[in-house]
Design an enzyme around this catalytic site. Structure first.
Site, PDB file in Angstrom:
ATOM      1  N   ASP A 180       1.836  -4.341  -7.647  1.00  0.00           N
ATOM      2  CA  ASP A 180       1.070  -3.776  -6.541  1.00  0.00           C
ATOM      3  C   ASP A 180       2.048  -3.011  -5.654  1.00  0.00           C
ATOM      4  OD1 ASP A 180      -0.326  -3.102  -4.310  1.00  0.00           O
ATOM      5  OD2 ASP A 180      -1.287  -5.046  -4.035  1.00  0.00           O
ATOM      6  N   LYS A 195      -1.769   3.997   0.162  1.00  0.00           N
ATOM      7  CA  LYS A 195      -0.983   4.388   1.340  1.00  0.00           C
ATOM      8  C   LYS A 195      -0.291   5.759   1.188  1.00  0.00           C
ATOM      9  CE  LYS A 195      -1.162  -0.153   3.268  1.00  0.00           C
ATOM     10  NZ  LYS A 195      -1.132  -1.472   2.693  1.00  0.00           N
ATOM     11  N   TYR A 211      -0.200  -9.728  -0.453  1.00  0.00           N
ATOM     12  CA  TYR A 211      -1.571  -9.272  -0.171  1.00  0.00           C
ATOM     13  C   TYR A 211      -1.919  -8.174  -1.147  1.00  0.00           C
ATOM     14  CZ  TYR A 211      -5.470  -7.120   2.446  1.00  0.00           C
ATOM     15  OH  TYR A 211      -6.675  -6.596   2.831  1.00  0.00           O
TER      16      TYR A 211
HETATM   17  C1  LIG Z   1      -2.373  -2.240   2.158  1.00  0.00           C
HETATM   18  C2  LIG Z   1      -2.251  -2.991   0.878  1.00  0.00           C
HETATM   19  C3  LIG Z   1      -3.347  -3.203   0.027  1.00  0.00           C
HETATM   20  C4  LIG Z   1      -4.749  -2.843   0.429  1.00  0.00           C
HETATM   21  O1  LIG Z   1      -4.918  -1.488   0.606  1.00  0.00           O
HETATM   22  P1  LIG Z   1      -6.168  -0.964   1.490  1.00  0.00           P
HETATM   23  O2  LIG Z   1      -6.097   0.513   1.362  1.00  0.00           O
HETATM   24  O3  LIG Z   1      -5.934  -1.484   2.862  1.00  0.00           O
HETATM   25  O4  LIG Z   1      -7.385  -1.539   0.874  1.00  0.00           O
HETATM   26  C5  LIG Z   1      -3.124  -3.781  -1.203  1.00  0.00           C
HETATM   27  N1  LIG Z   1      -1.899  -4.155  -1.576  1.00  0.00           N
HETATM   28  C6  LIG Z   1      -0.825  -3.997  -0.788  1.00  0.00           C
HETATM   29  C7  LIG Z   1       0.521  -4.409  -1.269  1.00  0.00           C
HETATM   30  C8  LIG Z   1      -0.964  -3.423   0.471  1.00  0.00           C
HETATM   31  O5  LIG Z   1       0.097  -3.312   1.271  1.00  0.00           O
END
Ligand SMILES: *Cc1c(COP(=O)(O)O)cnc(C)c1O
Length: 431
Positions: free
Chosen positions: A240, A273, A145
């Site tokens: 990511d 995060k 994601y």
């Molecule tokens: C949480 C997450 C996102 C999205 O971040 P948001 O702050 O919720 O938009 C993107 N990539 C990864 C791997 C994530 O865990």
């Protein structure tokens, strides 16, 4: 109308004014059923719902709360920053400090830009990769994601090397026609795709340790081959690390792959995060030549009214300064390991097949007899068993993520007693 503040009443009231009663879908408990807990406050490793029930929190706001809730140093930094002003829409010294702090921990980047959410950071990284390479195609992996940008809401097409289908209404097929979706950890597939289309691929975006299909590591041979292929074809490897950054290790997942693969670096990294410590803050970064493609220096447009927000940066800075203290990660990793070992021992004692994995402050467990390596094997693990376990644990005051395809998080505020109590609750729940 009742004004009683039970979870059920609040959920009913919320559903009248907010779609599904929630501002992010997984919070609605759809995967596991039941009534979501409405959280009134939090403290250290605990969250308290509207009815005053205490839970040991293994979600930590889905990752950011690595220090636990209400850490005194962070609280003080945020309170001080608030007095000086909420938002200026002009540069501040604190943004430089946070950028310097991040760069000192992630040597693959020379520069970062701050944004407000992981979605925004991943979307901007994608545009930057396309702008810098002049190519359109991108590769992502099933089960990873990257936030909810249109081009990334895609599932695999019918065959290898065919383009994917949107996973959301409102995303036209044309918008995802350049997005290829491949199997995680499948070396042959990625080789095949690079052989036929490599020179047209702007970037490969990956969660190096996938936390959005529970917890699945990219194998070292897979990552090594991915790096080689990207380098050969002038494709950017985008890590990511919104979830893994400053969470699985101080230097993120890339520091772990760099230990296993000499000279390993991603081309672009995406964070979120933990770097906001619970405030809306995210970032993406790369080498100087790539970052200088961004406006105002270069042709790739990217902007944000609240980007580098003074309170969010204060929160992020205070958080990073705590987690970079000596032995912080060693202790956090030991806690996570101890939690996972406790869960696995309880399952074994109860005669239930469970496997799990962890790194730093992130963990995952599956009701299965073998650790899954791909999205389809994650989906084949025992969902009914997970859902029963989730509710049994919630009833015993332990709050795991309300879906079997989500990773879990331990904070440095969790005590040995919390971890032991969790294992004991698990034994009780599984017996
Ligand atoms: C949480 C997450 C996102 C999205 O971040 P948001 O702050 O919720 O938009 C993107 N990539 C990864 C791997 C994530 O865990």
């Amino acid at each position: 109308m009742s004004t009683e503040k039970t979870n059920a009443h609040l959920f009913e009231r919320a559903q009248k004014v907010i779609p599904g009663g929630v501002n992010s879908p997984v919070r609605a408990f759809r995967a596991v059923g039941g009534t979501p807990r409405f959280i009134a406050r939090a403290e250290g490793p605990y969250i308290f719902d509207a009815e005053g029930t205490r839970y040991i929190d293994y979600i930590g706001s889905w990752g950011p709360m690595i220090l636990g809730h209400g850490h005194p140093a962070v609280l003080e930094a945020v309170q001080k920053a608030a007095v000086d002003g909420f938002s200026f829409g002009a540069p501040t010294e604190r943004e430089i400090e946070l950028a310097e702090e991040i760069l000192s921990l992630v040597p693959s980047m020379d520069q970062v830009r701050l944004v407000s959410s992981g979605t925004e950071a991943a979307m901007s990284a994608l545009r930057l990769a396309r702008g810098a390479t002049g190519r359109s195609k991108i590769v992502k992996f099933e089960g990873c994601y990257h936030g909810h940008a249109d081009a990334l809401l895609v599932k695999a097409g019918s065959g290898l090397a065919t383009f994917g289908f949107p996973t959301s209404a409102g995303v036209p097929a044309e918008v995802v026609q350049h997005t290829l979706v491949l199997d995680y950890n499948n070396v042959e597939q990625i080789e095949e795709v690079f052989k036929t289309q490599g020179d047209g691929i702007a970037c490969v975006m990956i969660e190096p340790i996938a936390g959005n299909m529970n917890f699945v590591r990219a194998s070292v041979p897979f990552m090594k081959r991915l790096r080689e292929l990207c380098t050969q074809h002038g494709t950017m490897l985008v890590f990511d690390e919104v979830m893994t950054g400053f969470r699985v290790a101080l230097g993120g997942a890339q520091s772990i792959y760099a230990k296993a693969i000499p000279g390993f670096e991603p081309d672009i990294s995406v964070f979120g995060k933990v770097i906001g410590g619970g405030m809306p803050l995210a970032a993406f970064g790369a080498k100087r030549a790539v970052m200088q493609q961004l406006a105002p220096l270069g042709p790739v447009y990217q902007a944000g009214t609240l980007s580098g927000n003074p309170i969010a940066t204060a929160c992020g800075l205070a958080t990073l300064r705590e987690i970079r203290k000596p032995a912080y990660f060693e202790a956090l990793s030991a806690s996570t390991r101890s939690l996972l070992d406790g869960l696995l021992a309880s399952a074994k004692q109860a005669g239930v097949a469970m496997v799990g994995d962890c790194e730093g402050g992130m963990f995952g467990f599956f009701f299965a007899s073998e650790l899954p390596q791909t999205y389809s094997t994650v989906m084949a693990t025992d969902k009914e068993r997970f859902n029963r376990f989730f509710h049994a644990m919630l009833d015993r005051g332990v709050y795991f993520a309300p879906a079997m395809y989500e990773a879990g998080f331990v904070s440095s505020a969790h005590t040995a007693d919390d971890l032991r109590a969790t294992a004991a609750a698990a034994l009780d729940a599984l017996r």
